[in-house]
Design a protein around this motif. Sequence first.
Motif, PDB file in Angstrom:
ATOM      1  N   LYS A 141      24.721  25.158  16.410  1.00  0.00           N
ATOM      2  CA  LYS A 141      24.731  25.862  15.118  1.00  0.00           C
ATOM      3  C   LYS A 141      24.070  25.023  14.004  1.00  0.00           C
ATOM      4  O   LYS A 141      24.470  25.086  12.847  1.00  0.00           O
ATOM      5  N   TYR A 190      16.588  32.473   9.989  1.00  0.00           N
ATOM      6  CA  TYR A 190      17.582  33.456  10.439  1.00  0.00           C
ATOM      7  C   TYR A 190      18.795  33.472   9.516  1.00  0.00           C
ATOM      8  O   TYR A 190      19.283  34.542   9.131  1.00  0.00           O
ATOM      9  N   ASP A 191      19.304  32.300   9.165  1.00  0.00           N
ATOM     10  CA  ASP A 191      20.480  32.220   8.299  1.00  0.00           C
ATOM     11  C   ASP A 191      20.211  32.845   6.935  1.00  0.00           C
ATOM     12  O   ASP A 191      21.020  33.632   6.422  1.00  0.00           O
ATOM     13  N   LYS A 240      22.219  36.053   7.494  1.00  0.00           N
ATOM     14  CA  LYS A 240      23.558  35.548   7.198  1.00  0.00           C
ATOM     15  C   LYS A 240      23.841  35.581   5.701  1.00  0.00           C
ATOM     16  O   LYS A 240      24.924  35.969   5.271  1.00  0.00           O
TER      17      LYS A 240
END
Length: 305
Positions: free
Chosen positions: A243, A258-259, A263
């Motif tokens: 992670k 991506y985060d 997210k």
Amino acid sequence: MIMQLRRKVKIANRKGAIGLLYISLWLVGFLVFQLYPFVSSFVFSFTDYSLLKTPKFVGLDNYYYMFFKDPLFWKSLWVTSVYVFFSVPAKLVFALLIALVLAMKLKGISIFRTIYYIPSIMGGSVAIAILWKVLFDTNGIINQMLFYLSIGPINWLGSPDVALYTIGLLTVWQFGSSMVIFLAGLKQIPEELYEAAKIDGASGFRIFFNITVPMLTPIIFFNLIMQMVNAFQDFTGALVITKGGPLNSTYLYALKLYDDGFKFFKMGYASALSWVLFIIIMLLTSLVFKSSSSWVHYDDGGKTV
């Protein structure tokens, strides 16, 4: 004469329509799933867009924040650079060595070629990433094997100095596709070259570096480009196994992208990150193409453009 010309035009139009019909599915897929997202991401990179509200134009604010106010941008870029420059050469060297072994004329060698290709089929999956995490856990199989060799346990995934290279080994393990291409290239090298070298008394070391490697440089060039592009976009291993930790030591650029996008719902900023990554890949690819004229050799004496 005019009737013949019209007939030829009709036939050409009919053939063109049939051709478009054949590629229509690919064309729709390209326009909807590739070209449209590509152009949209460029537009969104200049906006404040969270997926939950209408995009708001902010100009170059995303890029200014990226370069001057986001420390994780530089951290992820550095981590990704180390990851790429470790995993890609290691993967190519390992794939070439395995290809050399599998190119030998041995009984049942085709079975081993199939077995060695399996990692490429499963290597990028989440399941294999989880398996990798179990293998390199503090109490995992790797440390248990080291224990029998009187080597203390290594914190493969918890140490900032080791974790990134452990993740990189997962990429190296996916050597099958490069290996198959190397194997095809080895099959194209004329046997007469090896026979002549052996008659002249050349050692295996000299044969490898004076015949095999120069003849394989077009294959090395292709594999280098493809694996470099793929490595810059890797994130499955870092996401599933660590992670991004510990201490962001495995926080790859694609994981940050991506985060931020999915997210934290900063899709505009994530689009800007993706375009910076695209430019970096293009620059490095151009650099490799530029350098190829001095080390890539072809049978006809030609050079790369």
